[in-house]
Design a protein around this motif. Sequence first.
Motif, mmCIF file in Angstrom:
data_model
loop_
_atom_site.group_PDB
_atom_site.id
_atom_site.type_symbol
_atom_site.label_atom_id
_atom_site.label_comp_id
_atom_site.label_asym_id
_atom_site.label_seq_id
_atom_site.Cartn_x
_atom_site.Cartn_y
_atom_site.Cartn_z
ATOM 1 N N LEU A 66 18.066 4.402 -9.149
ATOM 2 C CA LEU A 66 18.400 2.997 -8.938
ATOM 3 C C LEU A 66 17.866 2.510 -7.594
ATOM 4 C CD1 LEU A 66 19.834 0.379 -9.729
ATOM 5 C CD2 LEU A 66 21.931 1.335 -8.755
ATOM 6 N N LEU A 67 18.094 3.282 -6.561
ATOM 7 C CA LEU A 67 17.617 2.919 -5.228
ATOM 8 C C LEU A 67 16.100 2.809 -5.208
ATOM 9 C CD1 LEU A 67 18.009 2.519 -2.168
ATOM 10 C CD2 LEU A 67 17.876 4.993 -1.953
ATOM 11 N N VAL A 68 15.417 3.839 -5.713
ATOM 12 C CA VAL A 68 13.953 3.841 -5.723
ATOM 13 C C VAL A 68 13.422 2.656 -6.523
ATOM 14 C CG1 VAL A 68 11.967 5.105 -6.659
ATOM 15 C CG2 VAL A 68 13.646 6.289 -5.253
ATOM 16 N N SER A 69 14.017 2.392 -7.661
ATOM 17 C CA SER A 69 13.581 1.284 -8.496
ATOM 18 C C SER A 69 13.682 -0.046 -7.754
ATOM 19 C CB SER A 69 14.417 1.236 -9.774
ATOM 20 O OG SER A 69 13.891 0.297 -10.661
ATOM 21 N N GLU A 70 14.796 -0.258 -7.084
ATOM 22 C CA GLU A 70 15.007 -1.515 -6.346
ATOM 23 C C GLU A 70 14.004 -1.682 -5.207
ATOM 24 O OE1 GLU A 70 17.245 -4.124 -6.499
ATOM 25 O OE2 GLU A 70 18.092 -3.421 -8.385
ATOM 26 N N VAL A 71 13.859 -0.658 -4.377
ATOM 27 C CA VAL A 71 13.018 -0.825 -3.189
ATOM 28 C C VAL A 71 11.534 -0.818 -3.535
ATOM 29 C CG1 VAL A 71 14.760 -0.053 -1.546
ATOM 30 C CG2 VAL A 71 13.228 1.629 -2.569
ATOM 31 N N VAL A 72 11.133 -0.015 -4.513
ATOM 32 C CA VAL A 72 9.724 -0.014 -4.910
ATOM 33 C C VAL A 72 9.375 -1.332 -5.611
ATOM 34 C CG1 VAL A 72 8.007 1.076 -6.411
ATOM 35 C CG2 VAL A 72 9.452 2.483 -4.947
ATOM 36 N N THR A 73 10.259 -1.823 -6.466
ATOM 37 C CA THR A 73 10.013 -3.105 -7.124
ATOM 38 C C THR A 73 9.819 -4.199 -6.093
ATOM 39 O OG1 THR A 73 11.259 -2.502 -9.104
ATOM 40 C CG2 THR A 73 10.990 -4.859 -8.674
ATOM 41 N N ASN A 74 10.667 -4.233 -5.079
ATOM 42 C CA ASN A 74 10.558 -5.256 -4.045
ATOM 43 C C ASN A 74 9.254 -5.100 -3.263
ATOM 44 O OD1 ASN A 74 11.879 -7.510 -2.646
ATOM 45 N ND2 ASN A 74 11.710 -6.118 -0.895
ATOM 46 N N ALA A 75 8.894 -3.875 -2.915
ATOM 47 C CA ALA A 75 7.666 -3.649 -2.152
ATOM 48 C C ALA A 75 6.437 -4.042 -2.974
ATOM 49 C CB ALA A 75 7.579 -2.185 -1.723
ATOM 50 N N VAL A 76 6.404 -3.648 -4.231
ATOM 51 C CA VAL A 76 5.269 -3.944 -5.101
ATOM 52 C C VAL A 76 5.129 -5.447 -5.311
ATOM 53 C CG1 VAL A 76 4.499 -3.757 -7.514
ATOM 54 C CG2 VAL A 76 5.200 -1.715 -6.262
ATOM 55 N N VAL A 83 1.650 1.124 -2.055
ATOM 56 C CA VAL A 83 2.997 1.259 -1.495
ATOM 57 C C VAL A 83 3.270 2.751 -1.343
ATOM 58 C CG1 VAL A 83 5.433 0.948 -2.082
ATOM 59 C CG2 VAL A 83 3.800 -0.885 -2.527
ATOM 60 N N THR A 84 3.918 3.148 -0.260
ATOM 61 C CA THR A 84 4.250 4.557 -0.075
ATOM 62 C C THR A 84 5.728 4.789 -0.352
ATOM 63 O OG1 THR A 84 4.655 4.248 2.297
ATOM 64 C CG2 THR A 84 2.434 4.928 1.642
ATOM 65 N N LEU A 85 6.006 5.927 -0.945
ATOM 66 C CA LEU A 85 7.377 6.355 -1.216
ATOM 67 C C LEU A 85 7.519 7.755 -0.657
ATOM 68 C CD1 LEU A 85 10.176 6.278 -2.609
ATOM 69 C CD2 LEU A 85 9.025 7.030 -4.707
ATOM 70 N N ARG A 86 8.540 7.945 0.156
ATOM 71 C CA ARG A 86 8.774 9.268 0.739
ATOM 72 C C ARG A 86 10.252 9.605 0.653
ATOM 73 N NH1 ARG A 86 7.262 11.045 6.884
ATOM 74 N NH2 ARG A 86 8.821 9.471 7.365
ATOM 75 N N LEU A 87 10.537 10.806 0.158
ATOM 76 C CA LEU A 87 11.894 11.340 0.141
ATOM 77 C C LEU A 87 11.951 12.492 1.121
ATOM 78 C CD1 LEU A 87 12.632 11.493 -3.699
ATOM 79 C CD2 LEU A 87 13.067 9.629 -2.110
ATOM 80 N N LEU A 88 12.981 12.512 1.949
ATOM 81 C CA LEU A 88 13.173 13.566 2.945
ATOM 82 C C LEU A 88 14.522 14.221 2.699
ATOM 83 C CD1 LEU A 88 12.141 11.396 5.993
ATOM 84 C CD2 LEU A 88 10.761 13.187 4.960
ATOM 85 N N ARG A 89 14.495 15.527 2.549
ATOM 86 C CA ARG A 89 15.733 16.288 2.346
ATOM 87 C C ARG A 89 16.065 16.999 3.649
ATOM 88 N NH1 ARG A 89 16.307 21.596 -1.370
ATOM 89 N NH2 ARG A 89 14.624 22.141 0.019
ATOM 90 N N THR A 90 17.090 16.521 4.326
ATOM 91 C CA THR A 90 17.602 17.163 5.546
ATOM 92 C C THR A 90 19.106 17.323 5.328
ATOM 93 O OG1 THR A 90 17.845 15.033 6.674
ATOM 94 C CG2 THR A 90 15.756 16.194 6.988
ATOM 95 N N ASP A 91 19.902 17.071 6.359
ATOM 96 C CA ASP A 91 21.350 17.099 6.142
ATOM 97 C C ASP A 91 21.797 15.911 5.301
ATOM 98 O OD1 ASP A 91 20.607 15.510 8.307
ATOM 99 O OD2 ASP A 91 22.568 15.645 9.235
ATOM 100 N N THR A 92 20.912 14.914 5.179
ATOM 101 C CA THR A 92 21.121 13.793 4.269
ATOM 102 C C THR A 92 19.826 13.598 3.485
ATOM 103 O OG1 THR A 92 20.338 12.164 5.873
ATOM 104 C CG2 THR A 92 22.708 12.588 5.833
ATOM 105 N N LEU A 93 19.899 12.877 2.407
ATOM 106 C CA LEU A 93 18.715 12.565 1.616
ATOM 107 C C LEU A 93 18.256 11.174 2.017
ATOM 108 C CD1 LEU A 93 16.766 13.349 -0.650
ATOM 109 C CD2 LEU A 93 18.404 12.378 -2.267
ATOM 110 N N ARG A 94 17.022 11.065 2.448
ATOM 111 C CA ARG A 94 16.492 9.791 2.923
ATOM 112 C C ARG A 94 15.386 9.326 1.992
ATOM 113 N NH1 ARG A 94 14.574 9.192 8.979
ATOM 114 N NH2 ARG A 94 16.755 8.670 9.207
ATOM 115 N N CYS A 95 15.379 8.034 1.703
ATOM 116 C CA CYS A 95 14.344 7.411 0.885
ATOM 117 C C CYS A 95 13.671 6.340 1.741
ATOM 118 C CB CYS A 95 14.972 6.786 -0.363
ATOM 119 S SG CYS A 95 13.814 5.825 -1.353
ATOM 120 N N GLU A 96 12.348 6.443 1.880
ATOM 121 C CA GLU A 96 11.598 5.475 2.678
ATOM 122 C C GLU A 96 10.501 4.872 1.822
ATOM 123 O OE1 GLU A 96 10.049 7.839 5.859
ATOM 124 O OE2 GLU A 96 11.952 7.864 6.941
#
Length: 120
Positions: A66-76, A83-96
């Motif tokens: 849901l998050l990815v769909s919303e932010v990628v749709t807006n960026a596109v 458009v770049t999409l990056r997921l980072l797995r650390t102590d939290t999951l980050r979507c950029e």
Amino acid sequence: VLDMLGPGDRDDDIALLAARFDGIAPSDVAYWSLDPEDAAPGRARRLARRALDRWGLDDLSDEMELLVSEVVTNAVRYAERPVTLRLLRTDTLRCEVGDDSPQLPRQRRARETDEGGRGL
């Protein structure tokens, strides 16, 4: 360091602060470039789901999709270049998500007469 700064009067103390960041392991980073087209959000959802499955975080897939769909749709919607999409797995999951739009996002509130909200 002083040689790099070049000549000049330094009447005050000088301090140097050095920090080391080991970074994030490549196995904890997922990165994609998406063409700004209508199919990009669907592709982004599939890519994000696969990454979460690899990381054993498939219980977060629905929310991340849901998050990815919303932010990628807006960026596109406003981008002219990929458009770049990056997921980072650390102590939290980050979507950029990154795009070439010069405008910064701003929060808006939906009015009573609006048929749609403001996404996430």
